[in-house]
Write a protein that holds these residues in place. Structure first.
Motif, short mmCIF file in Angstrom:
data_model
loop_
_atom_site.label_atom_id
_atom_site.label_comp_id
_atom_site.label_asym_id
_atom_site.label_seq_id
_atom_site.Cartn_x
_atom_site.Cartn_y
_atom_site.Cartn_z
N LEU A 171 -4.15 42.66 -19.04
CA LEU A 171 -5.28 42.49 -19.97
C LEU A 171 -4.81 42.44 -21.42
O LEU A 171 -5.54 41.94 -22.28
CB LEU A 171 -6.30 43.61 -19.75
CG LEU A 171 -7.03 43.49 -18.41
CD1 LEU A 171 -7.88 44.73 -18.14
CD2 LEU A 171 -7.88 42.23 -18.33
N GLU A 172 -3.63 42.94 -21.70
CA GLU A 172 -3.06 42.74 -23.05
C GLU A 172 -2.63 41.29 -23.22
O GLU A 172 -2.74 40.72 -24.31
CB GLU A 172 -1.86 43.67 -23.26
CG GLU A 172 -2.25 45.12 -23.46
CD GLU A 172 -1.05 46.08 -23.48
OE1 GLU A 172 0.06 45.67 -23.06
OE2 GLU A 172 -1.25 47.23 -23.87
N ARG A 173 -2.18 40.67 -22.14
CA ARG A 173 -1.72 39.29 -22.20
C ARG A 173 -2.87 38.28 -22.08
O ARG A 173 -2.87 37.25 -22.74
CB ARG A 173 -0.70 39.05 -21.08
CG ARG A 173 -0.11 37.68 -21.12
CD ARG A 173 1.07 37.56 -20.22
NE ARG A 173 1.57 36.20 -20.27
CZ ARG A 173 2.42 35.69 -19.43
NH1 ARG A 173 2.89 36.43 -18.45
NH2 ARG A 173 2.82 34.46 -19.55
N TYR A 174 -3.82 38.57 -21.20
CA TYR A 174 -4.96 37.69 -20.96
C TYR A 174 -6.23 38.40 -21.39
O TYR A 174 -6.47 39.53 -20.99
CB TYR A 174 -5.05 37.31 -19.49
CG TYR A 174 -3.78 36.67 -18.96
CD1 TYR A 174 -3.49 35.34 -19.22
CD2 TYR A 174 -2.86 37.42 -18.22
CE1 TYR A 174 -2.34 34.75 -18.74
CE2 TYR A 174 -1.70 36.85 -17.74
CZ TYR A 174 -1.44 35.50 -18.00
OH TYR A 174 -0.30 34.94 -17.53
N PRO A 175 -7.07 37.75 -22.19
CA PRO A 175 -8.26 38.44 -22.72
C PRO A 175 -9.32 38.77 -21.68
O PRO A 175 -10.15 39.64 -21.90
CB PRO A 175 -8.80 37.45 -23.76
CG PRO A 175 -8.25 36.12 -23.39
CD PRO A 175 -6.95 36.39 -22.68
N SER A 176 -9.31 38.10 -20.52
CA SER A 176 -10.30 38.41 -19.49
C SER A 176 -9.77 37.96 -18.14
O SER A 176 -8.76 37.25 -18.06
CB SER A 176 -11.63 37.70 -19.78
OG SER A 176 -11.51 36.31 -19.53
N LYS A 225 -10.15 52.80 -26.09
CA LYS A 225 -8.81 52.19 -25.94
C LYS A 225 -7.78 53.28 -25.61
O LYS A 225 -6.94 53.10 -24.73
CB LYS A 225 -8.43 51.45 -27.22
CG LYS A 225 -7.02 50.95 -27.27
CD LYS A 225 -6.92 49.53 -26.78
CE LYS A 225 -5.60 48.91 -27.19
NZ LYS A 225 -4.74 48.62 -26.10
N ASP A 241 -13.15 44.44 -16.63
CA ASP A 241 -12.01 43.73 -16.04
C ASP A 241 -10.97 44.71 -15.52
O ASP A 241 -10.38 44.50 -14.45
CB ASP A 241 -11.38 42.79 -17.08
CG ASP A 241 -12.28 41.61 -17.41
OD1 ASP A 241 -13.16 41.28 -16.59
OD2 ASP A 241 -12.09 41.01 -18.47
N HIS A 286 -14.71 46.12 -24.27
CA HIS A 286 -15.13 44.88 -23.62
C HIS A 286 -14.24 44.51 -22.42
O HIS A 286 -14.60 43.63 -21.64
CB HIS A 286 -15.19 43.73 -24.63
CG HIS A 286 -13.85 43.26 -25.10
ND1 HIS A 286 -13.16 43.87 -26.13
CD2 HIS A 286 -13.04 42.26 -24.65
CE1 HIS A 286 -12.01 43.25 -26.31
NE2 HIS A 286 -11.91 42.28 -25.43
N GLN A 287 -13.11 45.19 -22.24
CA GLN A 287 -12.23 44.92 -21.10
C GLN A 287 -12.32 45.99 -20.00
O GLN A 287 -11.63 45.88 -18.99
CB GLN A 287 -10.78 44.77 -21.56
CG GLN A 287 -10.50 43.50 -22.31
CD GLN A 287 -9.02 43.35 -22.65
OE1 GLN A 287 -8.39 44.29 -23.11
NE2 GLN A 287 -8.49 42.17 -22.40
#
Length: 185
Positions: free
Chosen positions: A178-183, A139, A151, A147-148
């Motif tokens: 990606l902080e707003r949408y998980p994938s 991170k 993406d 896991h991101q």
């Protein structure tokens, strides 16, 4: 004495011996690329901007294979797949069987595998810059949890593999998305 280049072979053996001495792993395997992969079929420009392997490296790769075989370490390779694909599959299978896995690599793409059972030792430009990566480290380095990572790379692209990202989206925008949408889905 014969003029055979040995720098890469020597480097591999040094890392291998250091790993054996410092980590004392219960199990150890080495993965190799085999050449053409399914990605080349999907996207012909995959890795097209990379320089060709230096002529002196080819014989050393074969020498490293010999060393791995001599030590009786499993040599993992599969036609149509990269070493990273094989490492990822083996790491996940080992995790499912309850093993803790440490992947030693120079490829940041494998940071996507990091979790409670898998860590990645990522080589740096200098040996002193090499270190273990846990989820918090991924991170911190990439701006997203493991896991991101896939993406993130899909959004920003990957110049080392010649994969374009989404036009107009750089790392900062991708991380915010990606902080707003998980994938991506």
């Amino acid at each position: 004495k014969s003029g055979e280049p040995t720098a890469a072979t020597f480097g591999f053996v040094n890392v291998l011996i250091s790993l054996l001495e410092k980590e004392s792993p219960d199990y150890l395997a080495v993965a190799f690329d085999t050449g053409h992969t399914f990605r080349d079929d999907i996207y012909p420009d995959y890795k097209a901007t990379r320089e060709k392997m230096p002529a002196e490296l080819g014989p050393q790769v074969e020498r490293v294979r010999e060393i791995v075989d001599t030590f009786h370490f499993p040599r993992l390779e599969m036609n149509g797949y990269e070493a990273d694909d094989v490492l990822g599959s083996i790491a996940r299978q080992a995790q499912e069987q309850g093993f803790f896995v440490k992947i030693v690599t120079g490829d940041r793409d494998l940071l996507q595998l990091v979790n409670d059972h898998i860590i990645v030792f990522l080589a740096g430009g200098k040996m002193s810059e090499s270190r273990d990566y846990y989820a918090d480290d991924v991170k911190e380095k990439m701006g997203v949890p493991p896991h991101q990572v896939v993406d993130l790379k899909a959004l920003i692209g990957d110049s080392s593999d010649n994969i374009p990202g989404v036009k107009g989206i750089g790392p900062k925008t991708a991380i915010r998305l990606l902080e707003r949408y998980p994938s991506l889905d």
